[in-house]
Design a protein around this motif. Structure first.
Motif, PDB file in Angstrom:
ATOM      1  N   ALA A   1       0.810  -1.223   0.000  1.00 50.24           N
ATOM      2  CA  ALA A   1       0.000   0.000   0.000  1.00 50.24           C
ATOM      3  C   ALA A   1       0.840   1.268   0.000  1.00 50.24           C
ATOM      4  O   ALA A   1       0.301   2.356  -0.239  1.00 50.24           O
ATOM      5  CB  ALA A   1      -0.929   0.001   1.215  1.00 50.24           C
ATOM      6  N   GLY A   2       2.138   1.160   0.260  1.00 53.13           N
ATOM      7  CA  GLY A   2       3.002   2.329   0.273  1.00 53.13           C
ATOM      8  C   GLY A   2       2.611   3.308   1.371  1.00 53.13           C
ATOM      9  O   GLY A   2       2.286   2.909   2.488  1.00 53.13           O
TER      10      GLY A   2
ATOM     11  N   VAL B   1      -5.575   2.708 -10.743  1.00 51.87           N
ATOM     12  CA  VAL B   1      -5.675   1.259 -10.589  1.00 51.87           C
ATOM     13  C   VAL B   1      -4.513   0.700  -9.773  1.00 51.87           C
ATOM     14  O   VAL B   1      -4.704  -0.093  -8.857  1.00 51.87           O
ATOM     15  CB  VAL B   1      -5.739   0.572 -11.972  1.00 51.87           C
ATOM     16  N   THR B   2      -3.296   1.131 -10.085  1.00 52.16           N
ATOM     17  CA  THR B   2      -2.124   0.601  -9.388  1.00 52.16           C
ATOM     18  C   THR B   2      -2.177   0.915  -7.899  1.00 52.16           C
ATOM     19  O   THR B   2      -1.953   0.047  -7.046  1.00 52.16           O
ATOM     20  CB  THR B   2      -0.834   1.194  -9.984  1.00 52.16           C
ATOM     21  N   THR B   3      -2.517   2.168  -7.581  1.00 46.87           N
ATOM     22  CA  THR B   3      -2.579   2.575  -6.180  1.00 46.87           C
ATOM     23  C   THR B   3      -3.679   1.842  -5.432  1.00 46.87           C
ATOM     24  O   THR B   3      -3.474   1.312  -4.330  1.00 46.87           O
ATOM     25  CB  THR B   3      -2.817   4.089  -6.078  1.00 46.87           C
ATOM     26  N   LEU B   4      -4.866   1.793  -6.034  1.00 49.12           N
ATOM     27  CA  LEU B   4      -6.004   1.151  -5.368  1.00 49.12           C
ATOM     28  C   LEU B   4      -5.796  -0.344  -5.201  1.00 49.12           C
ATOM     29  O   LEU B   4      -6.199  -0.926  -4.194  1.00 49.12           O
ATOM     30  CB  LEU B   4      -7.290   1.433  -6.152  1.00 49.12           C
ATOM     31  N   SER B   5      -5.166  -0.995  -6.198  1.00 48.58           N
ATOM     32  CA  SER B   5      -4.916  -2.441  -6.081  1.00 48.58           C
ATOM     33  C   SER B   5      -3.894  -2.712  -4.978  1.00 48.58           C
ATOM     34  O   SER B   5      -4.000  -3.705  -4.244  1.00 48.58           O
ATOM     35  CB  SER B   5      -4.425  -3.013  -7.413  1.00 48.58           C
ATOM     36  N   GLY B   6      -2.920  -1.817  -4.815  1.00 49.41           N
ATOM     37  CA  GLY B   6      -1.946  -1.963  -3.730  1.00 49.41           C
ATOM     38  C   GLY B   6      -2.603  -1.823  -2.369  1.00 49.41           C
ATOM     39  O   GLY B   6      -2.318  -2.590  -1.441  1.00 49.41           O
ATOM     40  N   ILE B   7      -3.510  -0.844  -2.256  1.00 48.55           N
ATOM     41  CA  ILE B   7      -4.243  -0.663  -1.000  1.00 48.55           C
ATOM     42  C   ILE B   7      -5.120  -1.879  -0.720  1.00 48.55           C
ATOM     43  O   ILE B   7      -5.222  -2.343   0.429  1.00 48.55           O
ATOM     44  CB  ILE B   7      -5.095   0.621  -1.061  1.00 48.55           C
TER      45      ILE B   7
END
Length: 419
Positions: A56-57, A202-208
């Motif tokens: 999630a960074g 998409v990348t950020t939300l999938s990581g979260i």
């Protein structure tokens, strides 16, 4: 959530054998909250924060917040069912009442016992690793000593066990509070981290989302409260309150610690470190990392004690209802605890810890817990559909709560299997 007056009892056989001595009601709300918080916070957050941040960074606090929201659905289902059926071996009792199936009830009971046993074995291995930093003993000897000593405490008495677990909880939670306090004193921008809204990418939300899957397991443990319901002084009032307070306290600690972590240590270092909170502790307090190792030892011991205590109560409950041999339902008149059941758990934990790899134990615990959670939510839906009444005054939650709870658990199971 609303209360209902006493009605006709369902799901409990009238001819069920009764234990020679009943468990003693010695736990008030403060001890229940400390017990629940200690199990839930446990050892997980001391290693899990790095994995969540790795996916999630800087939005790791969001993953913990979303995981708490998902877990709240199952917490609500447990609250209703524990007030409908305030008995040990709660999950098995719920399933028996919902499906009128002794076999299914026994299977869920066995699964619950298995979760506690496997979890105790996994955490005993982790505890031994930390203890070896201070004591030059073979890992196998440390595992045996830890499990035997904590088994003796569990057999000594429920009040003594929970008081010790509460002291452990104060220490392990104190470690997290210290991190937050030092961060505030050092002007770490916690508020900015908490108000950092993720972009709709998409990348950020999938990581979260994947971080949420991992963070979900940091909230497992509250459900152990239902298996000490027969030892609560006022179960109808205190068990629901203890569950809600446990969830709120855990969520606040996790979200704030995650915010401090992503503000003080690089995401790469957090993700790669086997002891990420040691890095955070050193960054905000410049304290010897052995200090956090001592706190981690306390956290692991707390988890083992609580899990073994819970497992012995499930065995006791199943034996008292006639599903297990009656010898396992015996309660010592001196200690007020199911001593035989406790000895059985100790005898199962030690060989598991000494023979099965840690990763297998941890993964098995997580998946089995989700299966139990799904079964509990389905049991509540089934009880509502059949219109089953309860002799106990009970809390009632909206029907959509267990429905969404089932969906959330099944989604987590699918995600775990597809990883």
């Amino acid at each position: 959530m609303t209360g209902h007056p006493p009605q006709a009892l369902a799901g409990t056989p009238s001819n069920a054998p009764v234990a020679p001595t009943m468990l003693k009601r010695r736990l008030g709300l403060p001890l229940l909250v400390l017990y629940g918080t200690g199990i839930t916070v446990g050892a997980g957050i001391y290693v899990l924060i790095g994995a969540v941040a790795g996916h999630a960074g800087v939005y790791a606090p969001w993953s913990f917040l979303l995981a708490a929201a998902i877990m709240a659905l199952t917490v609500a289902s447990y609250i209703e069912l524990s007030t409908r059926f305030p008995v040990s071996a709660g999950e098995a009792a719920y399933v028996k009442a919902a499906f009128e199936s002794r076999l299914l009830s026994i299977l869920i009971g066995l699964l619950t016992i298995g979760i506690a046993t496997v979890s105790s074995a996994a955490v005993a291995l982790g505890s031994a690793g930390y203890i070896q930093q201070f004591l030059d003993w073979p890992r196998e000897l440390i595992v045996i000593a830890v499990v035997v000593l904590l088994g003796a405490v569990a057999a000594w008495g429920i009040l003594e066990s929970v008081v010790l677990a509460s002291l452990f909880t104060l220490i392990e939670v104190g470690g997290l509070v210290a991190i937050i306090a030092f961060a505030v004193y050092s002007d770490v921008p916690i508020g900015a981290a908490l108000s950092n809204v993720p972009p709709l990418e998409v990348t950020t939300l999938s990581g979260i989302a994947f971080g949420t899957l991992l963070a979900f397991f940091a909230f497992i443990g509250f459900e152990d409260l239902v298996n000490v319901v027969e030892e609560a002084e006022q179960p109808y009032r205190d068990i629901p309150r203890a569950m809600v307070l446990t969830l709120l306290i855990s969520t606040a600690l996790y979200v704030l610690v995650a915010a401090v972590a992503v503000c003080t240590v690089s995401i790469e270092r957090l993700a790669l470190s086997p002891a990420p909170l040691s890095l955070v502790f050193r960054a905000v307090a410049e304290v010897n990392p052995r200090t956090i190792s001592l706190i981690a030892i306390v956290a692991t011991l707390n988890t083992i004690l609580a899990q073994m205590t819970m497992a012995s109560r499930v065995i006791y409950g199943l034996a008292r209802s006639g599903d297990f041999p009656q010898v396992l339902a015996r309660v010592s008149a001196a200690t007020g605890t199911p001593v035989v059941a406790t000895l059985l758990i100790v005898a199962c934990v030690i060989p598991l810890a000494l023979s099965v790899p840690f990763a297998w134990l941890a993964e098995g615990t997580s998946l089995a817990t989700l299966v139990v959670f799904a079964s509990v939510n389905i049991a509540l839906l089934r009880l509502r559909y059949r219109g089953v009444l309860s002799a106990e005054p009970h809390v009632s939650v909206p029907i959509w709560v267990p429905g969404l709870g089932v969906i959330a658990c099944l989604a987590m199971i699918a995600s775990s299997l597809l990883r």
